[in-house]
Motif scaffolding. Structure first.
Motif, PDB file in Angstrom:
ATOM      1  N   ALA A 249       0.827  -1.199   0.000  1.00 59.33           N
ATOM      2  CA  ALA A 249       0.000   0.000   0.000  1.00 59.33           C
ATOM      3  C   ALA A 249       0.867   1.257   0.000  1.00 59.33           C
ATOM      4  N   THR A 250       1.968   1.221   0.747  1.00 56.88           N
ATOM      5  CA  THR A 250       2.863   2.379   0.799  1.00 56.88           C
ATOM      6  C   THR A 250       3.487   2.646  -0.564  1.00 56.88           C
ATOM      7  N   GLN A 251       3.895   1.583  -1.263  1.00 60.89           N
ATOM      8  CA  GLN A 251       4.467   1.753  -2.595  1.00 60.89           C
ATOM      9  C   GLN A 251       3.432   2.298  -3.577  1.00 60.89           C
ATOM     10  N   THR A 252       2.186   1.864  -3.433  1.00 57.88           N
ATOM     11  CA  THR A 252       1.126   2.397  -4.294  1.00 57.88           C
ATOM     12  C   THR A 252       0.915   3.880  -4.030  1.00 57.88           C
ATOM     13  N   ALA A 253       0.997   4.285  -2.766  1.00 57.38           N
ATOM     14  CA  ALA A 253       0.875   5.707  -2.426  1.00 57.38           C
ATOM     15  C   ALA A 253       2.010   6.511  -3.054  1.00 57.38           C
ATOM     16  N   GLU A 254       3.193   5.921  -3.113  1.00 56.39           N
ATOM     17  CA  GLU A 254       4.330   6.596  -3.757  1.00 56.39           C
ATOM     18  C   GLU A 254       4.098   6.727  -5.258  1.00 56.39           C
ATOM     19  N   THR A 255       3.485   5.709  -5.850  1.00 54.23           N
ATOM     20  CA  THR A 255       3.143   5.778  -7.273  1.00 54.23           C
ATOM     21  C   THR A 255       2.169   6.919  -7.531  1.00 54.23           C
ATOM     22  N   ILE A 256       1.187   7.071  -6.645  1.00 49.98           N
ATOM     23  CA  ILE A 256       0.217   8.159  -6.781  1.00 49.98           C
ATOM     24  C   ILE A 256       0.924   9.514  -6.691  1.00 49.98           C
ATOM     25  N   ALA A 257       1.856   9.633  -5.746  1.00 48.17           N
ATOM     26  CA  ALA A 257       2.599  10.888  -5.593  1.00 48.17           C
ATOM     27  C   ALA A 257       3.372  11.212  -6.872  1.00 48.17           C
ATOM     28  N   ASP A 258       3.926  10.168  -7.523  1.00 50.64           N
ATOM     29  CA  ASP A 258       4.654  10.373  -8.776  1.00 50.64           C
ATOM     30  C   ASP A 258       3.692  10.793  -9.877  1.00 50.64           C
ATOM     31  N   PHE A 259       2.501  10.207  -9.904  1.00 51.53           N
ATOM     32  CA  PHE A 259       1.478  10.617 -10.871  1.00 51.53           C
ATOM     33  C   PHE A 259       1.183  12.107 -10.728  1.00 51.53           C
ATOM     34  N   ARG A 260       0.948  12.524  -9.517  1.00 49.03           N
ATOM     35  CA  ARG A 260       0.578  13.919  -9.281  1.00 49.03           C
ATOM     36  C   ARG A 260       1.734  14.859  -9.683  1.00 49.03           C
TER      37      ARG A 260
END
Length: 722
Positions: A249-260
């Protein structure tokens, strides 16, 4: 037994009965304008009286949202016969004759559907009947199709999971058929006999609804009859991301941050299997997966801070070998075999491969307990749930209410999904919520957000996902949620060109999600491709008020967001051949690219005028255009007389100003129709050659060429330029 003789026994404006002998009866009701209900069976079974609280009442409520007839008819003898009758409501009628028995459905004085010469027969445990087909007649609906939208020359069985069946069939000739039954129904669409649509219904009573009208009228009446969908929440209309395999879940949150950071819009995350929680006590209290969610509240808060909503997998399952399994088996809360033991299903991805039993959701206490647990999860911050339960339940498995076989296979996924929607919607008015599922069953049209099938990462996969969306839409389901590619399939053929063409179609649809795996995320593409992706996503967020308005429109009309040419233009036979074009809502025609290259052909349906959204040029319908389209464009046309209301660009729906959800209005010729837009308060009125529109305060208006705009306080006048 073969139906032959008819003896008129009851004559009311809302119901006509005929004695058939041997204790059988035929009853015809004018159920709604353009709709007749025809029931054949034992006199007591077709009477329509169902005791409250009985399983029959539960089944009837599940199948029909409006069981009572709301129309009236006139009954008169047929000319030149003593054994025939005409039942008329408005421009639609049914003609019945005896010896031999015949049934004909008429509209505007023309035959649209005729019972075949074999009539209606009851053999062993099933009813058999057929309807004559014209040589070139096409049949639409009946569920999901990855190929031709015309289902002619197929056999479709209602309770075979692989058939992906739904119960409504219709033709552009002006008829529709719905068999109202939970039992097995087989549709032979010209395979056994090329000129007959043959039906077999394994039920004690034959219960048919016959529709006469245009496809839009049939979908409208069918969904009024069987129920319509609730609304999605606003955030769910934004872009989604499916979690990458093996990601925490933490890695997915990092992916979202990169998207933004890269200006890639996103609102929701579909977390992968297994289920996010299991059940460890008889109260069905969720026990979060400690490996993936060691602190569930912390994980939910982590995403909430970024205005991201999570969709988590769930299943009404109890693992075999757990103490809860034994307790609930003893209590009678699980689906059971004939021996009285709980039926054990093979493990799947949701249960980590461990065998399981299914909660008996036909049991009111079980249903309520499962729904209540998920309501608490929604209150704790779970944005949506995903649940696939359309298993091939064996015929010897029985529910508490006595359902088994085809009835249980149809009822179970509906109960699971309905409970989850009720949990998500809570006490909202109107009810709002999203439940991800790829299950199809009678009453699927009551539940939004059908998940797209897993397809190949090639041009055939793009065609596959579009055709399934148009076919389930033709069957009454309002939205299919597309995926951009498939993380489980090889990526060899997923080129930047295909990726962008896929995205363009999905942007102009109900909604979609990116795949999180490397090679399918926008951030794994080259910079030039990412720039084009950003442009498509800006358009997507601007379209949200229109698309959500089209979904709200589906709750009023039954029409899907992506509408096939046959559904939208039934009288234009040329349009039917363009079966990968579609209307997005009522106002926008889309011709997605289905093969490589810049040249895309588009057919503009006749009888209307069309405005090119890319150039502003106007074209009369009935022509085919070949257009040169870069990867940032597709042939998209506005329908004359309509308006397209757009919102602002955004990175997520949390940036929307709820007090100003609209930003700009595009007009396609003189406005005639009220625009489709969420929470619509815009109204159009024509007077003396001009259109007067209320509700456009503060919006930028782009009129078509030859029109001028004048504002008069809160009213806008659109008139011909002088």
């Amino acid at each position: 037994m073969h139906l032959d003789s008819l003896k008129l026994s009851d004559t009311l404006p809302t119901k006509v009965g005929f004695d058939l002998g041997s204790g059988l009866k035929l009853v015809v009701e004018p159920h709604a304008p353009g709709v007749f209900r025809v029931r054949v069976g034992k006199a007591e079974s077709v009477a329509g009286d169902i005791l409250p609280g009985t399983r029959a009442k539960v089944h009837a409520d599940y199948l029909l949202a409006r069981p009572e007839a709301v129309s009236e008819m006139q009954v008169e003898p047929l000319e030149n016969t003593t054994t025939g009758w005409r039942l008329t409501q408005g421009e639609v009628s049914i003609e019945l004759t005896s010896r031999p028995f015949s049934l004909t459905l008429n509209r505007q004085g023309n035959k649209v559907l005729t019972l075949s010469d074999a009539g209606i027969q009851y053999v062993d445990t099933a009813w058999y009947l057929g309807f004559d087909l014209e040589a070139q007649e096409k049949i639409f609906g009946l569920g999901e199709s990855e190929g031709d939208l015309d289902r002619r020359n197929e056999v479709i069985v209602s309770d075979e999971p692989t058939h992906r069946a739904l119960p409504l069939a219709w033709s552009t000739s002006g008829w529709g058929i719905y068999v109202n039954s939970l039992k097995r129904v087989e549709h032979d669409l010209g395979v056994d006999s090329s000129s007959v649509y043959q039906l077999s219904v394994e039920d004690e009573t034959l219960d048919l609804f016959l529709f006469a009208g245009e496809p839009a009228e049939i979908l409208n009446q069918y969904t009024q009859l069987t129920g319509r969908a609730g609304q999605p929440v606003l955030w769910s209309m934004g872009v989604w991301l499916e979690q990458a395999a093996g990601q925490t879940a933490t890695q997915t949150a990092e992916t979202i941050a990169d998207f933004r950071k890269r200006k890639i819009a996103v609102d929701g995350v579909l977390m992968l299997t297994p289920a996010a929680w299991s059940y460890q006590d008889s109260k069905l209290t969720p026990d979060w997966d400690a490996l993936r969610f060691p602190d569930a509240k912390q994980v939910l808060d982590l995403f909430a801070k970024r205005s991201i909503h999570l969709c988590l997998h769930t299943l009404p399952a109890v693992l075999v070998g757990s103490s809860l399994f034994e307790e609930l088996e003893d209590r009678g809360w699980l689906l059971i075999k004939e021996s009285g033991e709980a039926n054990v299903f093979q493990g799947n991805a949701v249960t980590r491969g461990e065998p399981f039993a299914l909660l008996d959701l036909t049991h009111k206490d079980v249903y309520n307990a499962w729904a209540e647990r998920h309501r608490h999860l929604a209150e704790e911050g779970v944005g949506a749930t995903a649940c696939d339960v359309q298993f091939d339940i064996p015929d010897d498995v029985t529910a508490r209410g006595g359902e088994s076989g085809a009835a249980l296979r149809a009822l179970y996924p509906a109960l699971a999904r309905r409970a989850l929607f009720e949990a998500a919607a809570g006490h909202k008015v109107p009810p709002e919520g999203v439940v991800f599922s790829n299950d199809l069953f009678p009453a699927s049209q009551r539940l939004l957000w059908q998940q797209a099938p897993r397809v190949a990462n090639d041009w055939s996969g793009l065609q596959h996902t579009l055709r399934t969306a148009l076919s389930v839409g033709a069957s009454g389901v309002p939205v299919q949620f597309h995926s951009i590619g498939n993380a489980l399939a090889p990526l060899d053929n997923m080129t930047p060109e295909l990726y962008l063409r896929w995205l363009g179609m999905a942007v102009l649809s109900g909604n979609f999600c990116f795949q999180g795996n490397e090679g399918l995320t926008p951030t794994s593409l080259d910079e030039q491709t990412q720039t084009i992706v950003q442009g498509w996503l800006q358009l997507r967020y601007r379209l949200i008020p229109y698309v959500l308005g089209a979904i709200e429109d589906a709750a009023r009309t039954g029409l899907p967001v992506q509408r096939s040419m046959a559904m939208s233009f039934p009288s234009d036979a040329q349009a039917h051949r363009w079966d990968t074009q579609y209307l997005l809502g009522p106002a926008v025609l889309v011709a997605p690219a289905m093969q490589p290259g810049r040249e895309i052909q588009v057919y503009l349906p006749k009888g209307e005028a069309w405005w090119d959204l890319n150039t502003g040029w106007r074209y009369e319908g009935g022509i085919t255009l070949t257009m040169d389209c870069g990867l940032d464009t597709l042939p998209v046309f506005g329908r004359e007389g309509h308006m397209l209301c757009l919102g602002p660009t955004a990175q997520h729906t949390g940036e929307f100003n709820s007090a100003r959800i609209l930003d700009e209005v595009w007009m396609f010729g003189m406005p005639i129709h009220n625009p489709v837009v969420m929470r619509n308060k815009i109204r159009v009125m024509q007077m003396q050659g001009s259109s007067y529109i209320k509700g456009l305060e503060g919006l930028r208006i782009l009129p078509s060429e030859g029109l001028e705009v004048k504002r008069r306080g809160a009213e806008v006048r659109i008139s011909r330029a002088r």
